[in-house]
Design an enzyme around this catalytic site. Structure first.
Site, mmCIF file in Angstrom:
data_model
loop_
_atom_site.group_PDB
_atom_site.id
_atom_site.type_symbol
_atom_site.label_atom_id
_atom_site.label_comp_id
_atom_site.label_asym_id
_atom_site.label_seq_id
_atom_site.Cartn_x
_atom_site.Cartn_y
_atom_site.Cartn_z
ATOM 1 N N GLY A 58 0.825 -1.198 0.000
ATOM 2 C CA GLY A 58 0.000 0.000 0.000
ATOM 3 C C GLY A 58 0.854 1.239 0.000
ATOM 4 N N GLY A 115 4.003 0.499 2.702
ATOM 5 C CA GLY A 115 4.800 -0.646 2.279
ATOM 6 C C GLY A 115 5.277 -0.508 0.850
ATOM 7 N N ASN A 172 0.814 4.043 14.006
ATOM 8 C CA ASN A 172 0.804 5.117 15.002
ATOM 9 C C ASN A 172 0.256 4.605 16.333
ATOM 10 O OD1 ASN A 172 1.771 7.260 13.297
ATOM 11 N ND2 ASN A 172 -0.222 7.218 12.280
ATOM 12 N N LYS A 216 4.860 11.835 18.104
ATOM 13 C CA LYS A 216 4.029 11.733 16.905
ATOM 14 C C LYS A 216 2.585 11.388 17.275
ATOM 15 C CE LYS A 216 3.435 9.638 12.384
ATOM 16 N NZ LYS A 216 3.763 8.529 11.450
#
Length: 307
Positions: free
Chosen positions: A9, A12, A103, A186
């Protein structure tokens, strides 16, 4: 060093493609639909950092994994993690290292519980990328960085070995000695951005123009306080950068979760915001906070979508 890239995707496909471009030993773990797509178009990356087309990248299906890999790079969505772990489990051997780019922190807990604490590195990426309708990877900004490291801190031989493989590939890489701090920083920003843009259905700039700067800062401060309670208070530079992004006049930026919501797709409500709320200090924000309201909004969206 053998790399297994889970999926091709946006994440990746981009980082795996760049590693292939640099001559590294890369195999993509794919689903049949993506195999058929790549058979027609190859792996195509369109990027300000240089376009790339790989006609026939090496791939394998889950039932075709023939043994362990040295590094497994995981960039799936959080809601797919359980099935993703099932798919690459046969590729995990005694010396395999798993490098996740999701995340938050919940995925770290899940991966460590399934495969062992010692096999899971910390990692994050800084990139804006998506797949178009034809399956091309579209890199939307100039940043394409991948940070990784031992969760306990410091350096190790295996991190140095990965660094040597990443060197020379067309993306920024950083073998961090403080990766958990970076991941929390993050997470604070991602949760703030996702919470406020999905709640108000607006970009950062539109929220500022509507007089909502204090709302954005409130959610950022709440997320920062949760990080501090867990021992990872955002550093001054991260605080300054996050507050500036969230309150930038005219900014067209929205969180990727908002984009997912706008197109009626699944969202990572529990992984990004719900899990953060579960880690808050006892008594913190006893009355409903902006972050809690944003979470309720996302859960209501998920209920509507399921119905």
């Amino acid at each position: 060093m053998r790399f297994l890239i889970v999926g091709a995707g946006a994440l990746g496909g981009y980082f795996g493609g760049r590693l292939l471009e640099a001559g590294r030993d890369v195999t993509f773990l794919l689903r049949p639909r993506r195999v058929a797509q790549l058979a027609k178009t190859g792996l195509v990356i369109q990027s300000p950092q240089g376009n790339l087309q790989l006609p026939a990248p090496r791939h394998v299906l889950a039932d075709g994994i023939d043994g362990p890999y040295d590094v497994i790079l995981v960039g799936s969505k959080a809601y797919d993690l359980a099935s993703t772990m099932d798919s690459f489990a046969p590729a995990v051997g005694p010396n395999t290292v798993i490098l996740p780019l999701l995340n938050g922190m919940q995925h770290i807990d899940a991966l460590a519980a399934r495969f062992g604490e010692e096999r899971v590195l910390g990692g994050l990426c800084l990139i804006s990328a998506t797949l178009d309708d034809e399956g091309r990877v579209l890199h939307l900004n100039d940043t394409h960085d991948l940070n990784y490291g031992e969760r306990a801190g410091g350096r190790s031989a295996r991190v140095d070995a990965i660094a040597a493989q990443f060197a020379g590939a067309n993306f920024g890489s950083n073998a961090s000695e403080n990766i958990l701090q970076e991941m929390w920083e993050k997470w604070v920003f991602i949760a703030s951005a996702a919470g406020v843009t999905t709640l108000l259905r607006s970009s950062f700039g539109e929220i500022v123009a509507a007089g909502g700067e204090a709302v954005s800062l409130s959610i950022f401060d709440e997320c920062s306080a949760i990080a501090a309670h867990n021992g990872f208070a955002p550093r001054a530079a991260a605080v300054q950068r996050g507050r500036a992004f969230l309150t930038m006049p005219g900014s067209p930026i929205t969180a990727s979760m908002y984009k997912d919501m706008a197109r009626g797709a699944a969202v990572e409500a529990d992984h990004i915001i719900g899990d953060l709320l579960r880690r808050k200090a006892p008594g913190q924000a006893a009355t409903p906070s902006v972050l809690q309201i944003a979470y309720v909004n996302l859960k209501a969206y998920e209920a509507r979508r399921a119905a």
